[in-house]
Write a protein that holds these residues in place. Sequence first.
Motif, PDB file in Angstrom:
ATOM      1  N   GLY A  39       0.806  -1.215   0.000  1.00  0.00           N
ATOM      2  CA  GLY A  39       0.000   0.000   0.000  1.00  0.00           C
ATOM      3  C   GLY A  39       0.838   1.263   0.000  1.00  0.00           C
ATOM      4  N   ASP A  40       2.129   1.154   0.383  1.00  0.00           N
ATOM      5  CA  ASP A  40       3.009   2.321   0.359  1.00  0.00           C
ATOM      6  C   ASP A  40       3.346   2.696  -1.079  1.00  0.00           C
ATOM      7  N   ARG A  41       3.463   4.003  -1.301  1.00  0.00           N
ATOM      8  CA  ARG A  41       3.770   4.488  -2.646  1.00  0.00           C
ATOM      9  C   ARG A  41       5.267   4.715  -2.813  1.00  0.00           C
ATOM     10  N   LEU A  42       5.776   4.312  -3.966  1.00  0.00           N
ATOM     11  CA  LEU A  42       7.182   4.546  -4.274  1.00  0.00           C
ATOM     12  C   LEU A  42       7.380   5.996  -4.709  1.00  0.00           C
ATOM     13  N   PRO A  43       8.614   6.480  -4.680  1.00  0.00           N
ATOM     14  CA  PRO A  43       8.877   7.841  -5.162  1.00  0.00           C
ATOM     15  C   PRO A  43       8.471   7.981  -6.625  1.00  0.00           C
ATOM     16  N   PRO A  44       8.253   9.203  -7.084  1.00  0.00           N
ATOM     17  CA  PRO A  44       7.888   9.424  -8.492  1.00  0.00           C
ATOM     18  C   PRO A  44       8.971   8.912  -9.433  1.00  0.00           C
ATOM     19  N   GLU A  45       8.561   8.619 -10.648  1.00  0.00           N
ATOM     20  CA  GLU A  45       9.476   8.077 -11.654  1.00  0.00           C
ATOM     21  C   GLU A  45      10.697   8.969 -11.849  1.00  0.00           C
ATOM     22  N   ARG A  46      10.480  10.292 -11.891  1.00  0.00           N
ATOM     23  CA  ARG A  46      11.609  11.206 -12.130  1.00  0.00           C
ATOM     24  C   ARG A  46      12.643  11.132 -11.004  1.00  0.00           C
ATOM     25  N   ASP A  47      12.163  10.900  -9.767  1.00  0.00           N
ATOM     26  CA  ASP A  47      13.084  10.799  -8.635  1.00  0.00           C
ATOM     27  C   ASP A  47      13.863   9.487  -8.686  1.00  0.00           C
ATOM     28  N   LEU A  48      13.198   8.424  -9.089  1.00  0.00           N
ATOM     29  CA  LEU A  48      13.864   7.122  -9.172  1.00  0.00           C
ATOM     30  C   LEU A  48      14.915   7.113 -10.273  1.00  0.00           C
TER      31      LEU A  48
END
Length: 240
Positions: A39-48
């Motif tokens: 349920g936790d959200r990963l960082p945005p694509e640009r940050d990854l």
Amino acid sequence: MPESPLHTAGLNALPQQSRSRQIMDALVTWIDERGLKPGDRLPPERDLTAALKVGRSSLREAVSQLSALGVLEARIGSGTYLKRRVTPGTHYMPLTVTADGLAEALLMTLEVRRGIEIEASIAAARRRTADDIVRMEVALNEMESAHKTEGGSGKADFAYHMTIYDAAHNPLFRQLLEQMRDIVERFWEQPFDRPDFAARSFPFHRTLFNAIRDGDAEAAAAETRKILDVVEEDIRNMRP
């Protein structure tokens, strides 16, 4: 207030030749180390992509593969979320079970546990070392203490069983259990909201330890069966 993004601290730039599989490994290791929960959200694509120093197409391919494995879920317009708990040793084959209700899921899992745990106890009785015996007894004492003070043993019970897998000196036993961790841990989370679930099996954990310590493979298998028989009886008797 807008939700603050999850920081990318702990993610390191990958070598130039790294691509999909290395990105998967890096993400899973980071997810595990950060203790993310379903349920936790990963960082945005640009940050990854910035943290890993990889292209968007490579990142998207890795996320797609993890999504196909049931680890991640990409939601359009929302982000990428952790769908299932994962560790570096399990993300290529996370095992799940679909069943009509908790009782059926537990019974299906128990069939697999029987085969693995009985064989692991036999192997442990034959291969245990002096150090294994010490670790097993420490874990067993902690389990017994938790049972006496809390009325259950939960994580301490699970930790004790892990020492048996390790004493078998066959890494496949632990790897298989790790693959099923999400569904196996239901046995230690008071299923049916019953703290007395499988409590009758408690004395057999000590006799199982004694059998493994003494190198008695036949007795170790018998004591493991007793534990699992109690678990099965409670599933059938406590289900709604």
